[in-house]
Each structure stands twice: as C-alpha cells, then as structure tokens.
Design a protein around this motif. Structure first.
Motif, PDB file in Angstrom:
ATOM      1  N   HIS A 189      -0.557   8.248   5.035  1.00 50.05           N
ATOM      2  CA  HIS A 189       0.524   9.219   4.902  1.00 50.05           C
ATOM      3  C   HIS A 189       1.598   9.018   5.968  1.00 50.05           C
ATOM      4  CE1 HIS A 189       1.669  12.546   2.298  1.00 50.05           C
ATOM      5  NE2 HIS A 189       2.351  13.021   3.328  1.00 50.05           N
ATOM      6  N   THR A 190       1.713   7.762   6.434  1.00 45.54           N
ATOM      7  CA  THR A 190       2.819   7.429   7.301  1.00 45.54           C
ATOM      8  C   THR A 190       4.063   7.280   6.443  1.00 45.54           C
ATOM      9  OG1 THR A 190       2.230   5.095   7.084  1.00 45.54           O
ATOM     10  CG2 THR A 190       1.382   6.275   9.008  1.00 45.54           C
ATOM     11  N   GLN A 238      10.780   9.120  -1.124  1.00 48.41           N
ATOM     12  CA  GLN A 238      10.522   8.256   0.016  1.00 48.41           C
ATOM     13  C   GLN A 238       9.218   7.503  -0.203  1.00 48.41           C
ATOM     14  OE1 GLN A 238       8.497  11.578   3.017  1.00 48.41           O
ATOM     15  NE2 GLN A 238       9.812  10.003   3.853  1.00 48.41           N
ATOM     16  N   MET A 239       9.014   6.460   0.563  1.00 54.74           N
ATOM     17  CA  MET A 239       7.791   5.682   0.509  1.00 54.74           C
ATOM     18  C   MET A 239       6.794   6.268   1.503  1.00 54.74           C
ATOM     19  SD  MET A 239       8.544   3.471  -1.769  1.00 54.74           S
ATOM     20  CE  MET A 239       9.860   2.433  -2.438  1.00 54.74           C
ATOM     21  N   PRO A 285       0.795  -1.236   0.000  1.00 58.20           N
ATOM     22  CA  PRO A 285       0.000   0.000   0.000  1.00 58.20           C
ATOM     23  C   PRO A 285       0.825   1.283   0.000  1.00 58.20           C
ATOM     24  CG  PRO A 285       0.160  -0.818   2.219  1.00 58.20           C
ATOM     25  CD  PRO A 285       0.888  -1.809   1.354  1.00 58.20           C
ATOM     26  N   TYR A 286       2.145   1.176  -0.158  1.00 60.45           N
ATOM     27  CA  TYR A 286       2.979   2.373  -0.198  1.00 60.45           C
ATOM     28  C   TYR A 286       2.927   3.026  -1.575  1.00 60.45           C
ATOM     29  CZ  TYR A 286       5.034   1.110   4.299  1.00 60.45           C
ATOM     30  OH  TYR A 286       5.220   0.820   5.625  1.00 60.45           O
ATOM     31  N   ARG A 287       3.329   4.276  -1.621  1.00 56.67           N
ATOM     32  CA  ARG A 287       3.512   4.967  -2.894  1.00 56.67           C
ATOM     33  C   ARG A 287       4.788   5.791  -2.795  1.00 56.67           C
ATOM     34  NH1 ARG A 287       2.019  10.322  -2.362  1.00 56.67           N
ATOM     35  NH2 ARG A 287       0.766  10.811  -0.523  1.00 56.67           N
ATOM     36  N   ALA A 288       5.427   5.999  -3.911  1.00 55.46           N
ATOM     37  CA  ALA A 288       6.635   6.819  -3.931  1.00 55.46           C
ATOM     38  C   ALA A 288       6.256   8.289  -4.020  1.00 55.46           C
ATOM     39  CB  ALA A 288       7.508   6.429  -5.114  1.00 55.46           C
ATOM     40  N   GLU A 289       7.019   9.121  -3.344  1.00 52.74           N
ATOM     41  CA  GLU A 289       6.783  10.568  -3.373  1.00 52.74           C
ATOM     42  C   GLU A 289       8.119  11.262  -3.601  1.00 52.74           C
ATOM     43  OE1 GLU A 289       5.415  13.374   0.096  1.00 52.74           O
ATOM     44  OE2 GLU A 289       3.643  12.451  -0.823  1.00 52.74           O
TER      45      GLU A 289
END
Length: 323
Positions: free
Chosen positions: A72-73, A66-67, A47-51
């Motif tokens: 939004h943790t 970052q992941m 469930p992570y996304r790259a930002e």
C-alpha cells in the motif's frame, strides 16, 4: 493472429501508436476501459494496482487515480484523464496528465492527448490508440519513464481479466430446449446457501454441480486472492418442479461489488436467436440495458437488463447443435 501490443513511434507527428487485440466482444472490452471497477483490476503493471479516487465518464468528466504498491505504498504522482469525446462503444478522446490528489496538473511532466478507437468483429475487438505530444522531448520523456513496458503489462492484465471475470457467465447445456432458471450471486457463501436450499427443497445438484475457482485453470496474472479460490464459480441445483437455481460467488478481489438488487436475475434460455431478440426488445422497453444483446466470446447470444419494473433479467441463447 497475435494479441501482442504493437507500439509505433511517429516522430514527424509527435505521436505514439499502440494497437492491441482482445478475444472478447466490443461491448465487454468497452466496459473494461470505461468502468472504474474494471479499470482498477488491470490498468496498472504489477506489482502496482490502480486505485480510483474519482470517475465521471462523460464528455467533460474525468478519471483520477493513483498507483498503489504491494504494501500500500503510493506512487509519487496521481494521474488524471479528462474526457473530451465519447462515441459509445467506438471512440474516446481524452487528455492524460500527472496531477496531485486534487486533480491539479503537474506542469513539470508531459500532457498526452489520447484517441482510442474500438473495432469489433464477432468475438474479437481491436483497440487502436494514438497518443499525441506537444513536443518530441515530451514523447521521449514518457518513453524513458517506461511507458511501453508498463502499458504492455497492463494490457496483458486485461486479457486475463476478461478471460476470468466473464467466464463466470459461462453455462453448459445439453440441448436447445428452452428453460428458465434463477441466477444468484453471493459475496462468498454460495456453498453454504446452496447446501441450505438443497436440504430445504430436497433437491439435487445437477449440471456442473458445485464448481470452485480452483477447479478451473485461471491465468497466472489473474488478480484473485488465494483464499478466494475455494469459492464457487458455478453452482447448479434442481429444486421442486424441476426448477434450476444457479449461482456464483462474486469476490471483491476480482473487482465485483455486490449490492442488494444486482445479486439476483431471472435467466431465460430461449430456443432460438429470433425468440431471444423478441424477448430482449419487449423486456427492455422502458427499462435499462446493462449489457446489450450480442454474441459473446463464451459462445452465447447474451444480454442483461433491468425491466421497467426493476426486475433483473439475463437472456442466454446457446446453440449446442454446432454445424
């Protein structure tokens, strides 16, 4: 031929090899690996996304990201790619490390040296990646951190992203007769705009008319907000003099960043490949090519460019008389 990722350990050379094929032309795959707006959509395993914090894609430049979790943790570490060699659209070498928000490398975690090679054949592209480590213990540590599982998931995300994102460009024609249309992008109000234009010009919806994202089968892994599925993926309105307006919504949840200037193209549909090439060569002289002329996986010989006067053009040749 399968598109599954193949991982191979080469312990003698302290190396991991990853090979993955994609059903898309090399230029599109290259963009997906080098433009932060696209990377943010597929790089991280759910469930992570790259930002992305910083992207400077050039030799000597770097990408810092970052992941970010579903609430939004934030992942405990940032990541950094430092680009060493870039041969467009064939090869990238870079050093990959864990770092802090300012890009300072974490000395307690392994540094990886990546070599990515892109090979295209028509509508299919293979990415072959060698990842080198200083020590075998570094390789085993990265594998133990779940690298193979996470990277496999990210590569599957890319498959879905390519299928959904570039499907926006797909158009249907009933003949090879040349025509010129106007192609518009809206931030979510295509339907409102086209109902307005229909009334103003007393036009008629033609072709695929108003087609919503929910009207097509989207891959399960497509990162698109549920409320955005009611938006328009393709609109076609014939107005005065037989001129055709086409449009799509460009939702941010799919990685689009719409700005005044990139929201309107003149779409030219020549009657032959030769004429398409002539128009591309002459229109692009002194201008900027955003997508080189190539056979696209959606069945068109296609290009995007901005001419020397700042006007945006799309060239689309589709041979409907298939042999």
């Amino acid at each position: 031929m399968t598109n599954e990722a193949v991982f191979t350990k080469d312990l003698q050379n302290k190396k991991l090899n990853v090979v993955r094929a994609f059903d898309a032309p090399i230029d599109l795959v290259w963009r997906a690996w080098t433009e932060s707006e696209m990377l943010d959509q597929w790089w991280a395993p759910k469930p992570y996304r790259a930002e992305t914090k910083e992207m400077d894609f050039r030799e000597g430049g770097r990408w810092i990201y970052q992941m970010v979790g579903p609430e939004h943790t934030e992942h405990s570490s940032w990541c950094k790619e430092e680009f060493k060699t870039i041969v467009t659209p064939q090869k990238i070498t870079n050093a990959v490390s864990f770092c802090n928000e300012d890009g300072v490398t974490d000395a307690d975690l392994p540094v990886m040296n990546w070599e990515k090679n892109f090979t295209g054949e028509g509508e299919r592209t293979t990415v072959n990646i060698d990842i080198y480590f200083d020590q075998l213990t570094d390789l085993e540590k990265i594998v133990g951190m779940g690298f193979q599982e996470g990277f496999t998931a990210g590569l599957s995300n890319l498959d879905d992203y390519l299928a959904a994102g570039f499907k926006l460009r797909k158009e249907m024609k009933t003949s090879n007769a040349p025509r010129v249309t106007t192609y518009l992008n809206f931030p979510g109000n295509t339907e409102e705009a086209f109902l307005f234009y229909k009334d103003v010009f007393r036009g008629e919806f033609t072709g695929k008319k108003l087609t919503r994202f929910s009207d097509i089968e989207l891959p399960a892994e497509v990162q698109m907000k549920e409320e955005d599925k009611k938006l328009i993926i393709h609109a076609e309105l014939t107005i005065m003099g037989g001129h055709v307006l086409m449009a799509t919504d460009a939702p941010e949840s799919m990685g689009f960043k719409l700005n005044t200037g990139n929201n309107m193209h003149i779409n030219v549909e020549p009657e032959s490949r030769e004429e398409t090439e002539r128009l591309f060569n002459e229109l692009s002289a002194g201008g900027k090519v955003s997508m080189p002329l190539a056979d696209m996986f959606f069945g068109a010989y296609f290009a995007e460019l901005t001419d020397k006067f700042g006007i945006n053009w799309m060239l689309t040749y589709q041979n409907v008389n298939h042999d």
